[in-house]
Design a protein around this motif. Sequence first.
Motif, PDB file in Angstrom:
ATOM      1  N   THR A   1     -11.127  83.969  -0.798  1.00  0.00           N
ATOM      2  CA  THR A   1     -11.372  82.762  -1.592  1.00  0.00           C
ATOM      3  C   THR A   1     -10.444  82.657  -2.794  1.00  0.00           C
ATOM      4  N   ASP A   2      -9.705  83.701  -3.106  1.00  0.00           N
ATOM      5  CA  ASP A   2      -8.659  83.616  -4.124  1.00  0.00           C
ATOM      6  C   ASP A   2      -7.467  82.798  -3.626  1.00  0.00           C
ATOM      7  N   VAL A   3      -7.354  82.622  -2.315  1.00  0.00           N
ATOM      8  CA  VAL A   3      -6.248  81.869  -1.724  1.00  0.00           C
ATOM      9  C   VAL A   3      -6.539  80.377  -1.854  1.00  0.00           C
ATOM     10  N   ALA A   4      -5.636  79.661  -2.494  1.00  0.00           N
ATOM     11  CA  ALA A   4      -5.806  78.209  -2.636  1.00  0.00           C
ATOM     12  C   ALA A   4      -5.894  77.565  -1.258  1.00  0.00           C
TER      13      ALA A   4
ATOM     14  N   GLY B   1      -6.591  77.630  14.160  1.00  0.00           N
ATOM     15  CA  GLY B   1      -7.627  76.597  14.131  1.00  0.00           C
ATOM     16  C   GLY B   1      -9.020  77.182  14.014  1.00  0.00           C
ATOM     17  N   TRP B   2      -9.111  78.353  13.396  1.00  0.00           N
ATOM     18  CA  TRP B   2     -10.379  79.069  13.275  1.00  0.00           C
ATOM     19  C   TRP B   2     -10.900  79.036  11.845  1.00  0.00           C
ATOM     20  N   ARG B   3     -12.226  79.126  11.752  1.00  0.00           N
ATOM     21  CA  ARG B   3     -12.887  79.351  10.467  1.00  0.00           C
ATOM     22  C   ARG B   3     -13.503  80.740  10.513  1.00  0.00           C
ATOM     23  N   LEU B   4     -13.524  81.406   9.373  1.00  0.00           N
ATOM     24  CA  LEU B   4     -13.955  82.796   9.261  1.00  0.00           C
ATOM     25  C   LEU B   4     -15.309  82.907   8.587  1.00  0.00           C
ATOM     26  N   VAL B   5     -16.122  83.830   9.089  1.00  0.00           N
ATOM     27  CA  VAL B   5     -17.356  84.253   8.417  1.00  0.00           C
ATOM     28  C   VAL B   5     -17.290  85.762   8.248  1.00  0.00           C
TER      29      VAL B   5
ATOM     30  N   ASP C   1     -15.664  80.490  13.696  1.00  0.00           N
ATOM     31  CA  ASP C   1     -15.121  80.850  15.011  1.00  0.00           C
ATOM     32  C   ASP C   1     -14.864  82.338  15.146  1.00  0.00           C
ATOM     33  N   LEU C   2     -14.684  83.014  14.000  1.00  0.00           N
ATOM     34  CA  LEU C   2     -14.362  84.440  13.984  1.00  0.00           C
ATOM     35  C   LEU C   2     -15.194  85.109  12.910  1.00  0.00           C
TER      36      LEU C   2
ATOM     37  N   PHE D   1     -12.188  79.260   5.569  1.00  0.00           N
ATOM     38  CA  PHE D   1     -13.252  80.231   5.267  1.00  0.00           C
ATOM     39  C   PHE D   1     -14.580  79.509   5.235  1.00  0.00           C
ATOM     40  N   GLU D   2     -15.496  79.897   6.117  1.00  0.00           N
ATOM     41  CA  GLU D   2     -16.771  79.211   6.254  1.00  0.00           C
ATOM     42  C   GLU D   2     -17.824  79.769   5.307  1.00  0.00           C
ATOM     43  N   ARG D   3     -18.003  81.077   5.314  1.00  0.00           N
ATOM     44  CA  ARG D   3     -18.961  81.712   4.408  1.00  0.00           C
ATOM     45  C   ARG D   3     -18.869  83.224   4.508  1.00  0.00           C
ATOM     46  N   GLY D   4     -19.494  83.868   3.528  1.00  0.00           N
ATOM     47  CA  GLY D   4     -19.591  85.319   3.527  1.00  0.00           C
ATOM     48  C   GLY D   4     -21.002  85.734   3.178  1.00  0.00           C
ATOM     49  N   LEU D   5     -21.463  86.770   3.832  1.00  0.00           N
ATOM     50  CA  LEU D   5     -22.796  87.310   3.587  1.00  0.00           C
ATOM     51  C   LEU D   5     -22.652  88.769   3.175  1.00  0.00           C
ATOM     52  N   ILE D   6     -23.202  89.097   2.015  1.00  0.00           N
ATOM     53  CA  ILE D   6     -23.219  90.487   1.577  1.00  0.00           C
ATOM     54  C   ILE D   6     -24.583  91.029   1.960  1.00  0.00           C
TER      55      ILE D   6
END
Length: 169
Positions: A41-44, A22-26, A98-99, A50-55
């Motif tokens: 994000t390649d996973v349908a 039940g978690w969303r990932l950043v 959440d993670l 998946f919440e977001r990614g920061l480079i």
Amino acid sequence: MASDRELSELARQVGQGLKAAGWRLVLAESCTGGWVGKLVTDVAGSSAWFERGLITYSNEAKQQLLGVTAAALRESGAVSAEVAKAMAKGALAASAADLALAVTGIAGPEGGSADKPVGLVWFALAVKNGASETSRRQFDGDRDAVRRQAVQTGLNLILAATRTAIGGS
């Protein structure tokens, strides 16, 4: 070292684990340059977990987007447990996740030193309102090999955290 197919399968397992927990990932990625984010994000259906990614490749980006302090960068360096942990905590603070996974390292072929050789990568995982942990790895190979191993390790760390959260092994 994992193949593209193995990394894709690992990302799929990460998605299943995050969904079950039940978690969303950043993500806060430096030396991996968004590679972990690309795989997840390649996973349908990844928008469910998946919440977001920061480079945050530069020190300025780490400071501006993640709240890493200039003092931490000056005293410990961008490739350190302290900065990795600050990146993960900053990513959580900047998101509704959440993670968080943070990755910072020296992929090479240049940039290493006696204290911080090429292939050194620090990882941090942080759980919202919970614990954070760091881990250090030393990878061998060229730039691509170091980055690929860092991506694989990051995905494995996320998967292990989700398994712990849902009471699995």
